[in-house]
Design an enzyme around this catalytic site. Structure first.
Site, PDB file in Angstrom:
ATOM      1  N   TYR A   1      34.869   6.484  44.645  1.00 52.62           N
ATOM      2  CA  TYR A   1      34.117   7.853  45.212  1.00 52.62           C
ATOM      3  C   TYR A   1      32.969   8.097  44.030  1.00 52.62           C
ATOM      4  CZ  TYR A   1      37.764   9.109  48.586  1.00 52.62           C
ATOM      5  OH  TYR A   1      38.798   9.452  49.339  1.00 52.62           O
TER       6      TYR A   1
ATOM      7  N   GLU B   1      43.604  34.734  56.221  1.00 52.88           N
ATOM      8  CA  GLU B   1      42.802  34.387  57.316  1.00 52.88           C
ATOM      9  C   GLU B   1      41.526  35.352  57.522  1.00 52.88           C
ATOM     10  OE1 GLU B   1      45.855  34.735  60.405  1.00 52.88           O
ATOM     11  OE2 GLU B   1      46.185  32.491  60.319  1.00 52.88           O
TER      12      GLU B   1
END
Ligand code: NI
Length: 397
Positions: A302, A375
Site C-alpha cells: 500500500y 451515532e
C-alpha cells in the site's frame, strides 16, 4: 447559493435524516460480513441507492458498489468513499442491536461509514437543483484484508472521470461532533511479506551436519531490525514487525524450514521505496552466511496515505461554515488504509469523525469487541461530506 445558506440547509436535511440513518446503521451492525464476502451488504446498499434515485454503475466485482447522483447542472464528478466490511471478532458490547453473526462484528465502524455516506446521498438527492455535476458514491469491499478492495474497485473503473475524492474514518479518541484532518502523509505505507527460510534437517546433537533454519531465522529477525537503526534516515519513521513464525517439529530435530510473516511500514515514500530491497538484501546475506536458502513473497503493498491540501481546505472551510469550529489535527500513524490508492491517483482527503462519548461507553479502540460508536456523529459526517462535495463541484459561492 451562498455558503452559509447552503450549509445550513444541508445541516438541517442531515438532522432530519438522523432517525432513519440510525435504523440503517443498526441493520448493518446486526448483519456484518467479512472482507470480500459482503454480498448481503452490497445487495442492501444497491436497494437503498436505487430508492434514492441514484444510478448503479456497472462495477464487475462480487461485492462493492458504486452509484452516481447526477445534478441538474453539468459539471465535474466528485466521489465519496465508504468501506463496507466487518471483522472476525466476537462482539461483546451487549447492545440490543449487536451482531447476529457469530464471530463477525463491525468493530471498526464501517457500518457507521456506510450509513453516513448513504446519508450524504440522501441529502444531495433532495437538492439536485444545487448540484452542478455528479457525485459518485463508492462503497468498497475489504478494507480490512490485504490486498484490499480499493485496487479492484479502481481497476473496474470506480474512479474513472473523478476529479476529487473524500473519505472518512470514525475516531474513538475524538469527541462526537469533532473532526480531525492532517495535511500530507497521514497513514503508513505497507509492505507485507511471507518469508520462508530453508535449511537442512538433522539430529539436534549433530548441528555441524545440518543447516538450522531456526537459528538462521532468529538471526534474520534480529538483522531486519538493524535496517531501521543503521540503513535508513532516522528522521524518517519506519516499523518492521515479524508477527508470525512457524517452524520445527521436535526439540531434538534441527528444523528444515521456518515460515515467517511480517510487515514493513513507513510514512516516508522515500524511505519506503528502499525497504523491500533492503529486506531482501538482509535476508539474502544472513541466509548465505548460514548456508540456508530463502523465498520472499510480497503479499500486500500500500502507498502512504497522503491528503491533498486542496481537498483539506474544502473540508476545513465547510466544517467551519457548518459548525463554526476549527478542524483538529489527526496525529500521524503507521497504521494503513487502502484509501491511499485513491489518493495516489487523484486529489482528495480522508478525515476522522469523532465518535467518543464516555456516557454511552463510546471510545474503546478500533477492533475491540467492546467497540461502541456514538451515532450522533453520523449527521455531522453526512453534512460535512455532502457540503464538501458541493463545494468541490463549485456549487457553493
Ligand atoms: Ni476501519
Amino acid at each position: 447559493m451562498a455558503q452559509n445558506q447552503l450549509t445550513d440547509r444541508i445541516k438541517e436535511a442531515a438532522a432530519r435524516l438522523a432517525e432513519m440513518q440510525v435504523g440503517w446503521r443498526r441493520h448493518l451492525h446486526r448483519h456484518p460480513e467479512l472482507s470480500f464476502h459482503e454480498t448481503a451488504t452490497t445487495a442492501w446498499l444497491k436497494e437503498r441507492l436505487s430508492e434514492l434515485g441514484l444510478e448503479i454503475l456497472p462495477i464487475k466485482l462480487e461485492t462493492g458498489v458504486a452509484a452516481e447522483l447526477r445534478g441538474d447542472q453539468p459539471g465535474e464528478t466528485v466521489a465519496i468513499r465508504s468501506d463496507i466490511d466487518a471483522l472476525p471478532i466476537v462482539e461483546q458490547t451487549g447492545l440490543p442491536f449487536a451482531s447476529e453473526v457469530d464471530g463477525c462484528m463491525h468493530a471498526c465502524g464501517h457500518d457507521v461509514h456506510m450509513a453516513t455516506v448513504l446519508g450524504a446521498a440522501a441529502v444531495l438527492s433532495g437538492m439536485r437543483d444545487h448540484v452542478p455535476g455528479t457525485v459518485r458514491f463508492i462503497f468498497q469491499p475489504a478494507e480490512e484484508k490485504p490486498p484490499g478492495g480499493a485496487r479492484p474497485m479502481i481497476e473496474n473503473g470506480a474512479l474513472d472521470g473523478v476529479s476529487m475524492i473524500f473519505g472518512l474514518h470514525v475516531e474513538p479518541h475524538l469527541n462526537t461532533g469533532r473532526i480531525s484532518l492532517r495535511d500530507g502523509a497521514t497513514m503508513g505505507s505497507v509492505f507485507d511479506f511471507e518469508l520462508i527460510i530453508r535449511g537442512r534437517s538433522g539430529h539436534g546433537a549433530r548441528p555441524h551436519l545440518a543447516v538450522d533454519a531456526i537459528v538462521t531465522a532468529a538471526e534474520v529477525i534480529d538483522s531486519l531490525q538493524k535496517i531501521i537503526t543503521r540503513e535508513t534516515d532516522p528522521v524518517e519513521p519506519i516499523a518492521i514487525t515479524i508477527g508470525k513464525i512457524d517452524g520445527g517439529t521436535a526439540s531434538n530435530v534441527i528444523a528444515e524450514e521456518v515460515r515467517l510473516e511480517g510487515t514493513a511500514r513507513s510514512l516516508s515514500p522515500k524511505a519506503f521505496k528502499k525497504l523491500p530491497s533492503l529486506i531482501k538484501r538482509t535476508v539474502a546475506g544472513v541466509c548465505k552466511a548460514r548456508g540456508a536458502t530463502f523465498e520472499l513473497n510480497p503479499s500486500a503493498d500500500y502507498p502512504v496515505l497522503t491528503n491533498h491540501a486542496s481537498a483539506n481546505k474544502i473540508l476545513a472551510r465547510t466544517y467551519s461554515s457548518l459548525y463554526g469550529k476549527k478542524i483538529e489535527v489527526t496525529p500521524p500513524t503507521l497504521a494503513a488504509e487502502d484509501f491511499s490508492f485513491y489518493l495516489e491517483r487523484i486529489p482528495g482527503a480522508m478525515f476522522r469523525l469523532g465518535i467518543r462519548n464516555k456516557k454511552i461507553g463510546a471510545g474503546e479502540p478500533w477492533h475491540s469487541p467492546k467497540f461502541i460508536v456514538d451515532e450522533a456523529a453520523m449527521p455531522v459526517g453526512t453534512a460535512l461530506l455532502a457540503a464538501s462535495a458541493l463545494d468541490a463541484l463549485g456549487g457553493i459561492e
